[in-house]
Design a protein around this motif. Structure first.
Motif, short mmCIF file in Angstrom:
data_model
loop_
_atom_site.label_atom_id
_atom_site.label_comp_id
_atom_site.label_asym_id
_atom_site.label_seq_id
_atom_site.Cartn_x
_atom_site.Cartn_y
_atom_site.Cartn_z
N ALA A 77 0.83 -1.21 0.00
CA ALA A 77 0.00 0.00 0.00
C ALA A 77 0.86 1.25 0.00
CB ALA A 77 -0.93 -0.01 1.21
N VAL A 78 1.95 1.24 0.76
CA VAL A 78 2.86 2.39 0.78
C VAL A 78 3.46 2.61 -0.62
CG1 VAL A 78 5.04 3.27 1.70
CG2 VAL A 78 3.39 2.17 3.23
N ALA A 79 3.92 1.52 -1.23
CA ALA A 79 4.48 1.63 -2.57
C ALA A 79 3.42 2.11 -3.56
CB ALA A 79 5.05 0.28 -3.00
N ARG A 80 2.20 1.60 -3.42
CA ARG A 80 1.12 1.97 -4.34
C ARG A 80 0.76 3.45 -4.20
NH1 ARG A 80 -2.32 -2.26 -3.55
NH2 ARG A 80 -1.03 -3.23 -5.17
N ALA A 81 0.72 3.94 -2.98
CA ALA A 81 0.39 5.35 -2.78
C ALA A 81 1.40 6.25 -3.50
CB ALA A 81 0.36 5.67 -1.28
N ASP A 82 2.68 5.91 -3.40
CA ASP A 82 3.70 6.70 -4.09
C ASP A 82 3.58 6.55 -5.60
OD1 ASP A 82 6.23 8.33 -3.61
OD2 ASP A 82 6.94 6.81 -5.02
N HIS A 83 3.31 5.34 -6.06
CA HIS A 83 3.15 5.07 -7.49
C HIS A 83 2.00 5.90 -8.06
CE1 HIS A 83 2.14 1.83 -10.74
NE2 HIS A 83 2.85 2.81 -11.24
N PHE A 103 -2.10 -4.16 -9.96
CA PHE A 103 -2.52 -3.00 -9.17
C PHE A 103 -3.21 -3.54 -7.92
CE2 PHE A 103 -5.14 0.99 -8.60
CZ PHE A 103 -4.07 1.82 -8.34
N MET A 104 -4.25 -2.90 -7.48
CA MET A 104 -4.84 -3.21 -6.18
C MET A 104 -5.41 -4.63 -6.10
SD MET A 104 -8.26 -0.88 -6.52
CE MET A 104 -9.62 -1.37 -7.61
N ASP A 105 -5.86 -5.19 -7.22
CA ASP A 105 -6.43 -6.54 -7.17
C ASP A 105 -5.40 -7.60 -6.82
OD1 ASP A 105 -9.17 -5.88 -7.88
OD2 ASP A 105 -8.38 -5.39 -9.85
N SER A 106 -4.14 -7.34 -7.13
CA SER A 106 -3.10 -8.30 -6.76
C SER A 106 -2.96 -8.39 -5.25
CB SER A 106 -1.76 -7.93 -7.40
OG SER A 106 -1.71 -8.37 -8.74
N THR A 107 -3.08 -7.26 -4.56
CA THR A 107 -3.03 -7.29 -3.09
C THR A 107 -4.22 -8.07 -2.55
OG1 THR A 107 -1.83 -5.20 -3.00
CG2 THR A 107 -2.98 -5.88 -1.00
N ARG A 108 -5.39 -7.85 -3.14
CA ARG A 108 -6.57 -8.59 -2.67
C ARG A 108 -6.43 -10.09 -2.92
NH1 ARG A 108 -10.67 -6.06 -0.71
NH2 ARG A 108 -10.74 -3.78 -0.81
N ALA A 109 -5.85 -10.46 -4.05
CA ALA A 109 -5.71 -11.88 -4.37
C ALA A 109 -4.58 -12.53 -3.58
CB ALA A 109 -5.48 -12.07 -5.87
N TYR A 110 -3.46 -11.84 -3.46
CA TYR A 110 -2.29 -12.44 -2.82
C TYR A 110 -2.38 -12.37 -1.30
CZ TYR A 110 0.40 -13.30 -7.08
OH TYR A 110 0.84 -13.81 -8.28
N GLU A 125 -6.54 0.21 0.98
CA GLU A 125 -6.86 0.67 -0.38
C GLU A 125 -7.31 2.11 -0.37
OE1 GLU A 125 -10.16 -1.08 -3.15
OE2 GLU A 125 -8.51 -2.51 -3.03
N ARG A 126 -8.13 2.48 0.59
CA ARG A 126 -8.58 3.87 0.67
C ARG A 126 -7.41 4.81 0.89
NH1 ARG A 126 -12.93 1.56 3.59
NH2 ARG A 126 -11.92 2.03 5.59
N ILE A 127 -6.46 4.40 1.73
CA ILE A 127 -5.30 5.23 1.99
C ILE A 127 -4.41 5.33 0.75
CG2 ILE A 127 -3.15 5.37 3.32
CD1 ILE A 127 -4.72 3.98 5.63
N ALA A 128 -4.21 4.21 0.07
CA ALA A 128 -3.26 4.16 -1.04
C ALA A 128 -3.78 4.81 -2.31
CB ALA A 128 -2.86 2.72 -1.32
#
Length: 219
Positions: A77-83, A103-110, A125-128
């Protein structure tokens, strides 16, 4: 569609398990969109900005794994927020289309299939990403055993996630399919067992049917 919405670029993500061909298809999609006169930014996760690329090395190298899936989800999430802040949002505001490998679905799946609760993932997700959602998510679906075989041929040594058991990879595949079933307006499942050329044609068909009206007019 308002003028502001019309100027905004479109955001396409490619998702799926290991060895599904996401990186190859992201490149082919970028080329096809470019041939249609679209300015495209192709990016990836984890990564896509200098700081997020540093976190990619940490995550895929397995240095965060001892802290558990919840900690990995937090780092993603930290990496995604910066991305999003550095790469994705500015490109979309400039009218460019963004094609992103994961993107975000990979976090949900993994991490979601590794006992991180949906509530925790919702908060991260809301934060990122805030309200940002892909306009189209292409889920490249492939039996986990075949994906691992392909991944093994492509790269050695295996990264932190590729080293997980077949059972874990099968759970991730099921999670991606569940996401697609829950959000059919956003998601399209692509049979990744086909040849790369056939997969590319299936992707172009989905992009044309769902986002074709937003493509530039032919010169």
């Amino acid at each position: 569609m308002t003028s502001e919405e019309g100027q905004r670029g479109r955001f396409i993500t490619l998702e799926g398990g290991e060895g599904a061909g996401k990186s190859t298809q992201a490149q082919l999609l970028q080329q096809w969109l470019g041939s249609r006169g679209v300015q495209v930014v192709r990016t990836r996760e984890p990564g896509g900005s200098p700081d997020a690329e540093a976190m990619r090395r940490l995550l895929l190298g397995g240095r965060a794994a001892p802290f558990g899936p919840a900690a990995e989800a937090l780092l993603f999430a930290v990496a995604r927020a910066d991305h999003v802040a550095v790469t994705i949002a500015p490109a979309l505001r400039a009218g460019q289309w963004v094609v992103c490998d994961r993107f975000m679905d990979s976090t949900r799946a993994y991490q979601g299939s590794s006992q991180v609760s949906g509530q925790e993932l919702d908060r991260l997700e809301r934060i990122a990403v805030g309200d940002l959602r892909p306009d189209l998510t292409l889920i490249l679906d492939l039996p986990a055993s075949e994906g691992l075989r392909r991944a093994g041929e492509r790269r050695q040594p295996a990264d932190r996630f590729e080293r997980d058991s077949l059972t874990v990879h099968e759970a991730r595949r099921a999670a991606f399919l569940a996401i697609a079933a829950a959000e059919p307006t956003r998601c399209a499942v692509i049979d990744a067992s086909l040849t790369p050329e056939e997969v590319a044609r299936a992707i172009v068909s989905q992009v044309s049917s769902r986002l074709g009206a937003m493509l530039p007019e032919p010169a």
